[in-house]
Structures are given as C-alpha cells and as structure tokens.
Design an enzyme around this catalytic site. Structure first.
Site, mmCIF file in Angstrom:
data_model
loop_
_atom_site.group_PDB
_atom_site.id
_atom_site.type_symbol
_atom_site.label_atom_id
_atom_site.label_comp_id
_atom_site.label_asym_id
_atom_site.label_seq_id
_atom_site.Cartn_x
_atom_site.Cartn_y
_atom_site.Cartn_z
ATOM 1 N N LYS A 206 27.454 50.035 -18.800
ATOM 2 C CA LYS A 206 27.358 51.193 -19.693
ATOM 3 C C LYS A 206 26.025 51.910 -19.495
ATOM 4 C CE LYS A 206 24.141 50.432 -23.102
ATOM 5 N NZ LYS A 206 23.261 49.642 -22.326
ATOM 6 N N SER B 124 28.974 40.812 -9.572
ATOM 7 C CA SER B 124 28.771 42.094 -10.238
ATOM 8 C C SER B 124 28.133 43.134 -9.336
ATOM 9 C CB SER B 124 27.892 41.907 -11.476
ATOM 10 O OG SER B 124 27.831 43.105 -12.220
ATOM 11 N N GLY C 277 19.235 47.449 -18.283
ATOM 12 C CA GLY C 277 19.756 48.156 -19.453
ATOM 13 C C GLY C 277 21.121 48.774 -19.229
ATOM 14 N N GLY D 146 24.087 47.026 -19.334
ATOM 15 C CA GLY D 146 25.179 46.263 -19.946
ATOM 16 C C GLY D 146 25.758 45.177 -19.069
ATOM 17 N N SER D 147 24.965 44.601 -18.162
ATOM 18 C CA SER D 147 25.505 43.586 -17.248
ATOM 19 C C SER D 147 25.932 42.329 -17.999
ATOM 20 C CB SER D 147 24.495 43.236 -16.148
ATOM 21 O OG SER D 147 23.305 42.717 -16.706
ATOM 22 N N SER D 148 25.169 41.905 -19.013
ATOM 23 C CA SER D 148 25.543 40.681 -19.733
ATOM 24 C C SER D 148 26.806 40.904 -20.560
ATOM 25 C CB SER D 148 24.398 40.203 -20.633
ATOM 26 O OG SER D 148 24.153 41.122 -21.672
ATOM 27 N N GLU E 278 27.828 37.709 -26.228
ATOM 28 C CA GLU E 278 26.612 38.513 -26.232
ATOM 29 C C GLU E 278 25.579 37.962 -27.216
ATOM 30 O OE1 GLU E 278 25.669 42.541 -25.030
ATOM 31 O OE2 GLU E 278 25.511 40.665 -23.959
ATOM 32 N N ASP F 170 27.487 47.510 -26.273
ATOM 33 C CA ASP F 170 27.728 47.224 -24.854
ATOM 34 C C ASP F 170 29.075 46.541 -24.635
ATOM 35 O OD1 ASP F 170 25.157 48.177 -24.732
ATOM 36 O OD2 ASP F 170 24.391 46.576 -23.460
#
Length: 397
Positions: free
Chosen positions: A13, A136, A143, A145-147, A194, A205
């Site tokens: 995101k 990924s 920042g 939104g990978s997690s 998350e 996210d």
C-alpha cells in the site's frame, strides 16, 4: 490433508493523501500498490508443517503433533478483543525459541506465522501438513505495507486449508477471489498477525491488502471506496532511513507551537484527501483526461504542505525536481523524512519520458519501480498462471 498446490497474493500500500494529518483525525486515502507478496502453498511431508521466508532468512519446520499439543495450551486465547494476548504469544515464542522482546524481522515473521497457525487451528481445526513459501516484490521497512501483505496472505492460506473459508479456484481458472464475508474474516485474522508484528497497528495496511483498490481512513473508521481507477505511477525509494515516531513527534510540536498557522494546513490536507476521493470515484464512470491535471495539482499542493509540516527531506526535494524536469508530478508517501515518493504517470505520458525519469532517479542512488495503484486485493492463483518472474523467484527460493 491438503492435496493441491496454489498461490495466494496480496498487495502492498501507499498513502495517496493525508499523511500525518490522519493522526489528528483528518481523512487519509490509502491505495493498493501492485507490488505484491506471494505465498505458495503445496502438500507437505506427512506430519510436518514447513515455512520458508527467504527474504528474511527463515526456514522452519514443525511436527504437527507437537503443534497440536501446543494448541491445547493456547486454545481460546485468540478469540477476544485483544487477540495477541501475552499468554498465547509467550507460549508460541517459547516453542519457537524466540527471545522475549526480539524485534528482528525473522523473529517477528516466524512468531506471527506460528501464532496464527495455533490460533486459527484452535478455532477451526488442524492446519494440515503443508509446505508454505513466501516471496515478496515489496521492500521491507519502506512503509509500503510489506508485513500486512504477509499477514493477509498467511490468514487467507491458513483459513483455507483449515476449511474456515472456501477454496474458490475452480479447475482451469487462473485466479479467484473470496466472498465479502470471507474477506472480512481474512482481514480480521490478518489484523491479528499485524498486531504480533507491530503491536498497535491502525488496521489500514491489512484492509488495503485484503480489499485492494482504495480506502478512506478517518478516526479509526475504514471505508473502502466503491470503484476507483487503476493509476500508473513511479514508486521511488530514496533509501534514506527515517523514524516515523520522531517525524510524528516533530509535527505535533510544530502544531502546539504555531496552532494558528499549522491547523489551516492540516485542514487543507484534509480537503485535498476529500477532493481526491471525489475525483477518483468519478473517474471510472467518466474516464476523462481532464482528471489527471487535477490529481497532479493535488500532488503538488500536498507536497508543499508536507514540507511546511517539517516532514520533507532533501532527497524528496531532489525526487520532485528530477520528475518535474520530465513534466511529471511527485509527492512523498508515508512518514516522509526520506523513505518513498510517488509520481503520477498520466495515460499520455510517453514511454521515453518514463524511461528517462527512471534513469535520472536511479542516477541519484534511488530505487525505482513502474507500477500501479488501485490494484486488486488478496487473490488466489493457480501456480501455472503466475508470471515467469514470480515462478522463477519461488523456484529459486
């Protein structure tokens, strides 16, 4: 027994508008980025549950009977309003051999995986013997939104193999999506994942990763936008590290010091978010080239506002100058102080201009991707339908 191979993907995101102002109750628009996290799921060795996360150097395998015994100790701990309870997490941490307070990406990713396996199986039945591999396109810690994309993929895959949601992919289909009700369940479990990683996330996210497109966030309320266009952008990572906490504190200090000056700036950022939402929602029904200059002006105005708030950086100024020399418009996205910027690419932008801008940005030491925003949310794929690049990455991993 899980008997088929499949893949799940979820997008990253970016914040389109509303950075920092959102902390003070203003509107923010978050959009799905078409850089995705992919989870490959296939039948595993009997009695084993395996996970590989090559991006953070994780390769773990557990005996399913051991997990079942552990689940008995955790049963019921993941059902309340505070799903990431200390007891359940502590038990999972101890089982995985992760030190209390460990914050390295490999430890947090492993802990989130194990916690979600145990909590989901406690509610819906055993996670069968499967082999999970996650790769990924998203850089970590930028920042983007990978997690959350990881947590969304995990939630969808684990809920599916436990039978809590359907496997909507029919024979011969390349992709499929879940029902609205199933997406709501995926999102709620992704939020739990998350919480393990971030402690107290906003939920934005994982909601973008689940539903895709664009959503409006204000004072804790998340509203997906009904229809939005897919817009081409350049995403540029300046690679300048920054502390979100320090930047947020700096904005707060400025507002307290100069309220009469700063509050109108925040109101203007809020108005940009709301005006931009109106433009985005009008575009699918009336795709006019006239919308793009308006979106570009919003980028320019908001970038100036963010500089006024004190979250700009020379690297971001350079990014804006480089793209402006190619008649393109950019703004920072996220916390600022470095990090990432986005550049709008209207449909009439020549490929030569895009290529020249990318080369100039890379010459500054930045990393640059040509991608899209407004991408679809969590999706189930047949493995054969994945792109050659993704298949190659999964095979190498």
């Amino acid at each position: 027994m899980w008997a088929r191979a499949a893949a799940v993907s979820a997008p990253g995101k970016v914040i389109l508008h509303g950075e920092h102002a959102v902390v003070l109750g203003k509107v923010a628009l978050a959009v799905a980025l078409d850089l995705r996290t992919f989870l490959r799921l296939r039948p595993g060795a009997e009695g084993r549950l395996s996970v590989s996360l090559p991006g953070v150097g994780v390769r773990r395998s557990w005996d399913t009977s051991g997990l079942r015994a552990l689940r008995g100790r955790i049963a019921g701990k993941g059902r309340g309003e505070q799903p990431a309870e200390r007891g359940a997490l502590g038990t999972a941490r101890e089982f995985a051999g992760i030190a209390a307070g460990a914050s390295a990406p490999d430890s947090l990713a492993t802990l989130a995986f194990l916690y979600m396996c145990l909590a989901i199986s406690a509610k819906y039945g055993d996670v069968p013997s499967v082999d999970i591999l996650v790769w990924s396109e998203l850089p970590t810690g930028a920042g983007l939104g990978s997690s959350a994309a990881y947590a969304v993929c995990l939630a969808a895959a684990l809920l599916m193999v436990c039978g809590a949601i359907s496997c909507p992919l029919q024979e011969g289909e390349s992709t499929a999506r879940w029902t609205e009700e199933e997406l709501t369940l995926i999102n709620s479990w992704a939020f739990r994942g998350e919480r393990v990683i971030h402690g107290n996330p906003s939920g934005v996210d994982n909601a973008v990763g689940t539903w895709g497109g664009a959503l409006r966030y204000q004072a804790g309320k998340i509203t997906p936008l009904k229809r939005v266009p897919t817009l081409r952008i350049l995403l540029t990572n300046t690679k300048v590290p920054r502390s979100t906490k320090v930047l947020v504190a700096g904005v707060k200090e400025k507002i307290l010091k100069f309220p009469a000056i700063m509050n109108p700036v925040l109101d203007s950022i809020d108005a940009i978010s709301q005006e931009c939402q109106s433009v985005l929602e009008a575009m699918p029904a009336n795709p006019s080239p006239e919308h793009y200059p308006v979106l570009e002006e919003f980028f320019d105005i908001n970038q100036h506002h963010l500089n006024v708030l004190g979250v700009g950086h020379p690297s971001l100024d350079r990014l804006c100058q480089v793209t402006a020399s190619h008649s393109l418009h950019s703004k920072l996205t996220g916390a600022g102080g470095g990090g990432c910027g986005i550049t709008l690419l209207p449909p009439d932008t020549s490929p030569l201009a895009v290529e020249a801008a990318k080369q100039d940005l890379c010459a500054c030491g930045f990393e640059c991707w040509e991608t899209k925003i407004g991408a679809p949310g969590v999706t189930l794929h047949s493995c054969s339908s994945l792109s050659a690049q993704v298949l190659h990455a999964l095979a190498q991993s």
